[in-house]
Scaffold this active site. Structure first.
Site, PDB file in Angstrom:
ATOM      1  N   TYR A  93       6.365   5.699  -9.180  1.00  0.00           N
ATOM      2  CA  TYR A  93       6.213   4.711  -7.947  1.00  0.00           C
ATOM      3  C   TYR A  93       6.354   5.562  -6.537  1.00  0.00           C
ATOM      4  CZ  TYR A  93       6.912   0.417  -5.456  1.00  0.00           C
ATOM      5  OH  TYR A  93       6.624  -0.631  -4.511  1.00  0.00           O
TER       6      TYR A  93
ATOM      7  N   ILE B  36      13.374  -5.931  -0.725  1.00  0.00           N
ATOM      8  CA  ILE B  36      12.939  -7.249  -0.240  1.00  0.00           C
ATOM      9  C   ILE B  36      12.943  -8.194  -1.443  1.00  0.00           C
ATOM     10  CG2 ILE B  36      10.846  -8.799   0.499  1.00  0.00           C
ATOM     11  CD1 ILE B  36      11.814  -6.357   2.428  1.00  0.00           C
TER      12      ILE B  36
ATOM     13  N   LYS C 140       3.421   5.628  -3.927  1.00  0.00           N
ATOM     14  CA  LYS C 140       3.512   5.148  -2.565  1.00  0.00           C
ATOM     15  C   LYS C 140       3.596   6.376  -1.503  1.00  0.00           C
ATOM     16  CE  LYS C 140       3.769   0.767  -3.602  1.00  0.00           C
ATOM     17  NZ  LYS C 140       2.697  -0.295  -3.039  1.00  0.00           N
TER      18      LYS C 140
ATOM     19  N   ALA D 207       5.842   8.523  -6.182  1.00  0.00           N
ATOM     20  CA  ALA D 207       4.618   9.323  -6.005  1.00  0.00           C
ATOM     21  C   ALA D 207       3.347   8.653  -5.549  1.00  0.00           C
ATOM     22  CB  ALA D 207       4.219  10.270  -7.419  1.00  0.00           C
TER      23      ALA D 207
END
Length: 250
Positions: free
Chosen positions: A158, A191, A162, A160
């Site tokens: 994840y 969030i 982003k 990498a």
């Protein structure tokens, strides 16, 4: 701040729930027509959303598309342009997680996340960006993450993906800027969404200790930032990565 997107058409990927749904709703409430993309959508959900957006006075259409599929993205974008007459705003929000320790992570867990999060952002930006390039105007907003900046144990795939979104954002901003197209990224922290809702109370408590504001973010807060970036109030902002994380120490 009064933001009016009347006359604009916004495309939001992963727009049926979480941050994507909040962004689509915020745009519609500000006068934009919205084209919402999801990998799947049931007839029941489509009917429910048609009624919801009709109540907001916005034109809304819903499209099934796996953003990791280049050809399907191309056809979907062509259909949206035909249905709406054009595209002014693209929000690349679709994404998945497949968390796990790196030493135990197989290639599928890595490649599937890269395909959905990074390749999907490229695919949609490529096809919408080509239209915006000819039109000489447009706005692209990419959803990255704070872990794409700082990394996070158990999220090598994840992180990498982003981080790649950030590099893509900055490169597109430089390349498309001369044609009047702005490209920015939003990097949320923790969030409250369905994706984070499955985490254990223990892990949530640990995360909360790392946030200076001592609360988790809301999808509306991310949507408000996207709304600002899509508006004329942000007309000189491009190539930026804006963290929205309550001052989170990652």
């Amino acid at each position: 701040m009064d933001i009016n997107l009347t006359g604009k058409t916004a495309v939001i990927t992963g727009g049926l729930k979480g941050i994507g749904a909040a962004i689509a709703e915020a745009f519609a409430k500000s006068g934009a027509d919205v084209a919402v993309i999801s990998r799947t959508i049931t007839n029941e959900k489509r009917s429910e959303l048609n009624e919801f957006y009709s109540g907001l006075g916005a034109k809304a259409e819903f499209y099934e598309c796996d953003v990791a599929d280049y050809e399907k993205c191309e056809k979907t974008v062509e259909t949206i342009i035909s249905d709406f007459g054009g595209i002014d705003i693209l929000v690349n929000n679709a994404g998945i997680t497949r968390d796990g320790l790196f030493v135990k992570m197989d290639s599928d867990a890595f490649n599937n996340v890269i395909s959905a999060n990074l390749t999907g952002t490229f695919n949609m930006s490529r096809h919408v960006g080509r239209y915006m390039f000819r039109k000489k105007s447009g706005c692209i907003i990419n959803l990255s993450s704070v872990v794409g900046i700082y990394g996070n144990a158990g999220q090598a795939n994840y992180s990498a993906s982003k981080a790649g979104v950030i590099g893509l954002t900055k490169s597109l901003a430089k390349e498309l800027g001369p044609r009047g197209i702005r490209v920015n990224a939003i990097a949320p922290g923790f969030i409250e969404t369905d994706m984070t809702g499955v985490l254990s109370d223990e892990l949530k408590a640990q995360m909360l200790q790392r946030i200076s504001l001592k609360r988790f973010g809301q999808t509306k807060e991310v949507a408000d930032l996207a709304l600002f970036l899509a508006s004329e109030h942000a007309s000189y902002i491009s190539g930026q990565v804006i963290e929205i994380d309550g001052c989170m120490s990652v």
